[in-house]
Design an enzyme around this catalytic site. Structure first.
Site, PDB file in Angstrom:
ATOM      1  N   GLY A  59      -0.660   4.817  -0.834  1.00 41.05           N
ATOM      2  CA  GLY A  59      -1.746   5.352  -0.008  1.00 41.05           C
ATOM      3  C   GLY A  59      -1.314   6.501   0.880  1.00 41.05           C
ATOM      4  CG  ASP A  66      -0.250   0.882  -4.055  1.00 43.28           C
ATOM      5  OD1 ASP A  66      -0.286   1.413  -2.930  1.00 43.28           O
ATOM      6  OD2 ASP A  66      -1.289   0.647  -4.719  1.00 43.28           O
ATOM      7  CE1 TYR A 117     -10.511   1.191   7.684  1.00 47.40           C
ATOM      8  CE2 TYR A 117     -11.510   2.304   9.552  1.00 47.40           C
ATOM      9  CZ  TYR A 117     -10.399   2.010   8.800  1.00 47.40           C
ATOM     10  OH  TYR A 117      -9.186   2.539   9.142  1.00 47.40           O
ATOM     11  N   GLY A 127       0.824  -1.216   0.000  1.00 41.15           N
ATOM     12  CA  GLY A 127       0.000   0.000   0.000  1.00 41.15           C
ATOM     13  C   GLY A 127       0.851   1.256   0.000  1.00 41.15           C
TER      14      GLY A 127
HETATM   15  N1  SER Z   1      -9.442   7.632   8.981  1.00 43.44           N
HETATM   16  C1  SER Z   1     -10.223   6.424   8.974  1.00 43.44           C
HETATM   17  C2  SER Z   1     -11.557   6.654   8.389  1.00 43.44           C
HETATM   18  O1  SER Z   1     -12.059   7.732   8.528  1.00 43.44           O
HETATM   19  C3  SER Z   1     -10.385   5.910  10.363  1.00 43.44           C
HETATM   20  O2  SER Z   1      -9.367   5.037  10.652  1.00 43.44           O
HETATM   21  O3  SER Z   1     -12.106   5.760   7.836  1.00 43.44           O
END
Ligand code: SER
Length: 316
Positions: free
Chosen positions: A11, A34, A142, A8
């Site tokens: 990123g 990446d 997430y 990554g």
């Molecule tokens: N910065 C991330 C998000 O907003 C949180 O870990 O998804």
């Protein structure tokens, strides 16, 4: 000397961690990868760079063997708001890459760093002074992938004796690469718009407090937790790390100290607002401080001075 593989590298974190690691451990000892070559020359030419989809475990294995890698920094992740638009891919990416890293760790003994996040917490979590060990019932894919990732990494540590460590990052603020679809992105965008337009429209409401961190501290945390004496670690995956907590009004007022005619307006994004409200206001990072000496350098005031100075040059 360590031999490091970064996944990554293009990123938000990877694009700054790669040069930081190359400065620390030597350019030839840090292999950046990446899925595309869409990174600056500092990444692709400042040391070894390989285009690689981190979901491809066989290719990762080849790279680990070829470069005699002993440590992987796994920075591949789909952030909270973006993953809500495609939960299956969010899960597959976040978990698939971690699984590949842990399997390589099991087979070849490499150490693995994978960040978790404030997103691993949920509305049932105590919001202020969020403890290291507490209720974790996130309501985003997430967050679900981050909690599952923490558990999976600790499972591999206990079951197979591998060395996997991580930190729970707050929203990360930086001027080099924009974050890719997170809930905390407003705290980066506000600085860009302050310089470009002297006004910013926040998609989170006034009064929405979140932990945030300036990139130099995020980089420091990644290296320090991996360099920590394992005998002193009670926790592994993952440590709360905090440095500042604010809401849109507070960061806007800090910016106004430097750009007096800056104005803040609101255009709230209901999805992001709901996510932000389910995350901590401020984490307790005592475990990180006690177990490996975590001590951030920047606060809101010093970060704002640096962000505005760097962005004024970048956006000229
Ligand atoms: N910065 C991330 C998000 O907003 C949180 O870990 O998804």
């Amino acid at each position: 000397m360590k031999k490091i593989l970064v996944l990554g590298a293009a990123g938000q974190i990877g694009s700054e961690l790669v040069p930081y690691l190359r400065n620390t451990y030597g350019a030839d000892n840090v292999v950046a990868t990446d899925v595309h070559r869409n990174c600056g020359p500092e990444i692709t030419e400042g040391g070894p760079f390989i285009t690689c989809d981190a979901l491809d475990g066989a290719k990762l294995n080849e790279i680990v063997d070829k470069y005699k890698i002993d440590t992987i920094y796994n920075l591949v992740a789909m952030l909270s708001a973006k993953a809500e638009a495609d939960p299956k891919f969010g899960w597959d990416l976040n978990m698939g890459v971690l699984f590949n890293c842990l399997e390589i760790a099991r087979e070849k003994g490499v150490a693995v760093f994978t960040p978790s996040s404030i997103g691993a917490f949920g509305p049932e979590t105590p919001m202020d002074g969020t403890p290291q060990d507490t209720i974790m019932r996130p309501k985003t894919i997430y967050g679900v992938s981050k909690v599952a990732g923490e558990l999976l990494a600790d499972y591999y540590v206990k079951r197979f004796g591998i060395d996997a460590r991580g930190v729970r990052y707050p929203g990360i603020i930086s001027y080099v690469t924009l974050p890719g679809g997170g809930t905390t992105d407003y705290a980066v965008e506000i600085y860009y718009d302050a310089i470009k337009k002297k006004t910013y429209s926040s998609n989170l409401k006034a009064g929405t407090f979140l932990d945030m961190m300036y990139m130099p501290d995020a980089l420091k945390a990644a290296v320090e937790v991996m360099e920590a004496d394992p005998a002193k670690l009670i926790h592994r995956n993952c440590f709360n790390v905090a440095s500042m907590s604010f809401d849109p009004e507070i960061i806007a007022n800090e910016i106004k100290k430097h750009i007096p005619d800056f104005t803040l307006t609101y255009d709230v994004n209901p999805m992001k607002q709901a996510i932000a409200e389910s995350w901590p206001n401020s984490m307790d990072d005592t475990a990180a401080r006690e177990e490996w000496g975590w001590n951030p350098t920047y606060n809101l005031e010093t970060m704002t001075v640096d962000m505005l100075a760097k962005l004024k040059v970048k956006l000229k």
